[in-house]
Design a protein around this motif. Structure first.
Motif, PDB file in Angstrom:
ATOM      1  N   VAL A 136     -18.062  33.828-113.187  1.00  0.00           N
ATOM      2  CA  VAL A 136     -17.644  32.527-113.722  1.00  0.00           C
ATOM      3  C   VAL A 136     -16.160  32.299-113.467  1.00  0.00           C
ATOM      4  O   VAL A 136     -15.745  31.217-113.013  1.00  0.00           O
ATOM      5  N   THR A 137     -15.349  33.306-113.738  1.00  0.00           N
ATOM      6  CA  THR A 137     -13.899  33.147-113.601  1.00  0.00           C
ATOM      7  C   THR A 137     -13.504  32.860-112.162  1.00  0.00           C
ATOM      8  O   THR A 137     -12.668  31.981-111.890  1.00  0.00           O
ATOM      9  N   VAL A 138     -14.102  33.562-111.218  1.00  0.00           N
ATOM     10  CA  VAL A 138     -13.781  33.320-109.805  1.00  0.00           C
ATOM     11  C   VAL A 138     -14.186  31.897-109.419  1.00  0.00           C
ATOM     12  O   VAL A 138     -13.416  31.193-108.742  1.00  0.00           O
ATOM     13  N   HIS A 139     -15.378  31.478-109.811  1.00  0.00           N
ATOM     14  CA  HIS A 139     -15.817  30.107-109.501  1.00  0.00           C
ATOM     15  C   HIS A 139     -14.855  29.063-110.084  1.00  0.00           C
ATOM     16  O   HIS A 139     -14.470  28.106-109.396  1.00  0.00           O
ATOM     17  N   LYS A 140     -14.480  29.247-111.346  1.00  0.00           N
ATOM     18  CA  LYS A 140     -13.611  28.254-111.991  1.00  0.00           C
ATOM     19  C   LYS A 140     -12.209  28.265-111.380  1.00  0.00           C
ATOM     20  O   LYS A 140     -11.590  27.200-111.226  1.00  0.00           O
ATOM     21  N   CYS A 141     -11.694  29.438-111.031  1.00  0.00           N
ATOM     22  CA  CYS A 141     -10.392  29.490-110.351  1.00  0.00           C
ATOM     23  C   CYS A 141     -10.450  28.770-109.011  1.00  0.00           C
ATOM     24  O   CYS A 141      -9.512  28.057-108.626  1.00  0.00           O
ATOM     25  N   ALA A 142     -11.558  28.944-108.292  1.00  0.00           N
ATOM     26  CA  ALA A 142     -11.705  28.302-106.983  1.00  0.00           C
ATOM     27  C   ALA A 142     -11.748  26.786-107.096  1.00  0.00           C
ATOM     28  O   ALA A 142     -11.429  26.079-106.124  1.00  0.00           O
ATOM     29  N   MET A 143     -12.127  26.281-108.250  1.00  0.00           N
ATOM     30  CA  MET A 143     -12.173  24.837-108.470  1.00  0.00           C
ATOM     31  C   MET A 143     -10.802  24.259-108.799  1.00  0.00           C
ATOM     32  O   MET A 143     -10.665  23.052-108.951  1.00  0.00           O
ATOM     33  N   LEU A 144      -9.776  25.137-108.902  1.00  0.00           N
ATOM     34  CA  LEU A 144      -8.420  24.681-109.224  1.00  0.00           C
ATOM     35  C   LEU A 144      -7.421  25.189-108.181  1.00  0.00           C
ATOM     36  O   LEU A 144      -6.542  25.994-108.477  1.00  0.00           O
ATOM     37  N   THR A 159     -18.689  30.971-121.444  1.00  0.00           N
ATOM     38  CA  THR A 159     -17.730  30.788-122.536  1.00  0.00           C
ATOM     39  C   THR A 159     -16.648  31.868-122.552  1.00  0.00           C
ATOM     40  O   THR A 159     -15.625  31.703-123.219  1.00  0.00           O
ATOM     41  N   THR A 160     -16.839  32.958-121.829  1.00  0.00           N
ATOM     42  CA  THR A 160     -15.778  33.953-121.673  1.00  0.00           C
ATOM     43  C   THR A 160     -15.002  33.743-120.378  1.00  0.00           C
ATOM     44  O   THR A 160     -13.772  33.881-120.345  1.00  0.00           O
ATOM     45  N   GLY A 161     -15.704  33.373-119.313  1.00  0.00           N
ATOM     46  CA  GLY A 161     -15.056  33.215-118.020  1.00  0.00           C
ATOM     47  C   GLY A 161     -14.117  32.024-117.937  1.00  0.00           C
ATOM     48  O   GLY A 161     -13.057  32.095-117.301  1.00  0.00           O
ATOM     49  N   VAL A 162     -14.479  30.915-118.577  1.00  0.00           N
ATOM     50  CA  VAL A 162     -13.600  29.735-118.549  1.00  0.00           C
ATOM     51  C   VAL A 162     -12.274  30.016-119.256  1.00  0.00           C
ATOM     52  O   VAL A 162     -11.198  29.712-118.716  1.00  0.00           O
ATOM     53  N   PRO A 163     -12.273  30.597-120.472  1.00  0.00           N
ATOM     54  CA  PRO A 163     -10.984  30.919-121.101  1.00  0.00           C
ATOM     55  C   PRO A 163     -10.160  31.939-120.320  1.00  0.00           C
ATOM     56  O   PRO A 163      -8.927  31.898-120.360  1.00  0.00           O
ATOM     57  N   ALA A 164     -10.834  32.856-119.611  1.00  0.00           N
ATOM     58  CA  ALA A 164     -10.079  33.780-118.756  1.00  0.00           C
ATOM     59  C   ALA A 164      -9.342  33.000-117.671  1.00  0.00           C
ATOM     60  O   ALA A 164      -8.173  33.284-117.370  1.00  0.00           O
ATOM     61  N   MET A 165     -10.026  32.029-117.071  1.00  0.00           N
ATOM     62  CA  MET A 165      -9.378  31.184-116.065  1.00  0.00           C
ATOM     63  C   MET A 165      -8.226  30.390-116.688  1.00  0.00           C
ATOM     64  O   MET A 165      -7.138  30.284-116.107  1.00  0.00           O
ATOM     65  N   ILE A 166      -8.442  29.832-117.876  1.00  0.00           N
ATOM     66  CA  ILE A 166      -7.402  29.011-118.506  1.00  0.00           C
ATOM     67  C   ILE A 166      -6.171  29.855-118.834  1.00  0.00           C
ATOM     68  O   ILE A 166      -5.031  29.450-118.575  1.00  0.00           O
ATOM     69  N   LEU A 169      -9.225  23.419-122.539  1.00  0.00           N
ATOM     70  CA  LEU A 169     -10.622  23.601-122.926  1.00  0.00           C
ATOM     71  C   LEU A 169     -11.401  22.301-122.752  1.00  0.00           C
ATOM     72  O   LEU A 169     -12.523  22.291-122.222  1.00  0.00           O
ATOM     73  N   ASN A 170     -10.825  21.204-123.209  1.00  0.00           N
ATOM     74  CA  ASN A 170     -11.494  19.901-123.064  1.00  0.00           C
ATOM     75  C   ASN A 170     -11.642  19.496-121.604  1.00  0.00           C
ATOM     76  O   ASN A 170     -12.617  18.855-121.223  1.00  0.00           O
TER      77      ASN A 170
END
Length: 396
Positions: free
Chosen positions: A15-23, A347-354, A384-385
């Motif tokens: 999840v964290t890698v995917h979300k980082c790649a989106m930013l 819910t853990t991977g997104v806050p790690a990215m943030i 988060l929002n």
């Protein structure tokens, strides 16, 4: 320009890698390493298909400080994001100190030989990180993580003092399996089977495992669920940093089928972490159990429903009593559609990215070891929002 090295290729790592790649505006390079290279490569393929971003992958033994330092020196990241096992927190912090790089994790250290969750081992690194001019951010997941930030937000904007805190974690999803855990089975079962503990008027009070329960009526149609008192690591830091705190507890929901299986497995010794001899070699029963249970990553396409995690807080504002609830609801199906994961990993991977984003952009900075509630909650709450975990707050 920012470069991150993520260590750990489980569900949260994915999840964290995917979300980082989106930013790409925050993360210009994302590197991924794990003990199992094939898991890294599978995540990299998914990220490439979904976002077009290339993620270089590496094999590394996170227990081996020298090996990790060599990888850090090769990649030269601005930040190491530790999404490996909690046993590996200390060697990875050692590697960051030796290589001169900032550090972030989502769960506190625990010794492999004992299910004991304490921050003392990582807090002991305070002076070393401070003297090195480096920042270590602890617990940037959901609980711990978002729950800490919810408390900091409430303390900053809603209370003069928070006297009572109940963190309540509900997974109202269903994966259809007889018995499975939504994250690493070894860590999950160690956590659940340890003694409960809560903070009460300046001291810790212990309970037998899962011996206290309550019914809680969750919002937005989730309804009433039975919750069990457990110990969770964020209570330890929040007890230090929340003004006026008199009681802090953590609760989690479990279905009766899950608990029945757990009791049977515990009764026959399968949840034990004490090594036994089997066919001439020493094995941990819990590690064997982990090997035969469904891989948490496989539950993504099977899990339906929602999670609801939040803080119920009572305190004083302008001399008057106040009670409020801050929570997030996350859909398993929506998480799977976006990044191929169930909501527990999401819910853990997104806050790690943030947390990583705030560190690499300089919105969160400092020298030393920090828990989440010690930093300004506003940019994290805003993110988060914006990035997939919107929150609601209700004043009673």
């Amino acid at each position: 320009m920012s470069k991150v090295l993520i260590i750990g290729a489980g569900g949260v790592g994915s999840v964290t890698v995917h979300k980082c790649a989106m930013l790409p505006e925050a993360f210009t390079e994302i590197h991924l390493a794990s003990r199992t290279l094939s898991k890294c490569e599978a995540i990299a393929r998914s990220v490439k298909e979904r976002t077009g971003v290339d993620v270089p992958t590496y094999q590394v033994d996170a227990d081996n400080v020298r090996e990790t330092v060599e990888l850090i020196n090769k990649v030269k990241p601005d930040l190491l994001v530790n999404l490996a096992l909690p046993y590996q927190d200390l060697p990875l912090m050692d590697a960051c100190l030796e290589a001169g790089v900032n550090y972030l994790d989502t769960a506190n250290y625990e010794p492999p030989e004992e299910a004991k969750f304490e921050y003392k081992w990582q807090w002991a690194y305070q002076d070393r990180f401070k003297e090195a001019g480096l920042m270590a951010l602890l617990g940037s997941g959901f609980d711990p993580g978002v729950t800490n930030v919810f408390a900091a937000h409430a303390q900053k904007h809603h209370f003069d003092e928070i006297n009572e805190l109940d963190i309540i974690d509900c997974n109202a999803g269903d994966h259809g399996q007889a018995f499975a855990t939504n994250f690493n089975p070894e860590i999950n079962i160690r956590e659940i089977t340890q003694r409960g503990r809560y903070w009460e008027r300046g001291e810790w009070v212990e309970t037998d495992p899962l011996s206290w329960s309550m019914d809680y009526d969750f919002p937005e149609g989730i309804g009433k669920k039975k919750c069990y008192l457990m110990y969770h690591e964020e209570l330890e830091s929040l007890a230090l940093h929340l003004k006026g705190l008199k009681r802090a507890r953590f609760w989690m929901t479990f279905g009766e089928q899950y608990l029945t299986h757990l009791r049977v497995l515990e009764g026959i010794g399968m949840t034990s972490i004490e090594p036994i001899e089997y066919n001439g070699q020493m094995i941990q029963p819990l590690q064997f159990l982990k090997a035969v249970l469904p891989e948490p990553g496989s539950l993504g396409p099977l899990t339906k429903g929602r999670t609801c995690i939040g803080n119920v807080m009572k305190g004083i504002k302008d001399g008057k009593e106040k009670k409020m609830y801050i929570y997030n609801i996350c859909s398993h199906e929506a998480a799977y559609e976006e990044v191929g994961s169930q909501a527990i990993s999401y819910t853990t991977g997104v806050p790690a990215m943030i947390g990583a984003m705030l560190m690499v952009t300089g919105k969160w900075s400092g020298k030393g070891v920090f828990n989440m509630e010690q930093l300004d909650p506003d940019p994290f709450m805003e993110a988060l929002n914006k990035y997939g975990l919107p929150w609601n707050e209700v004043v009673f």
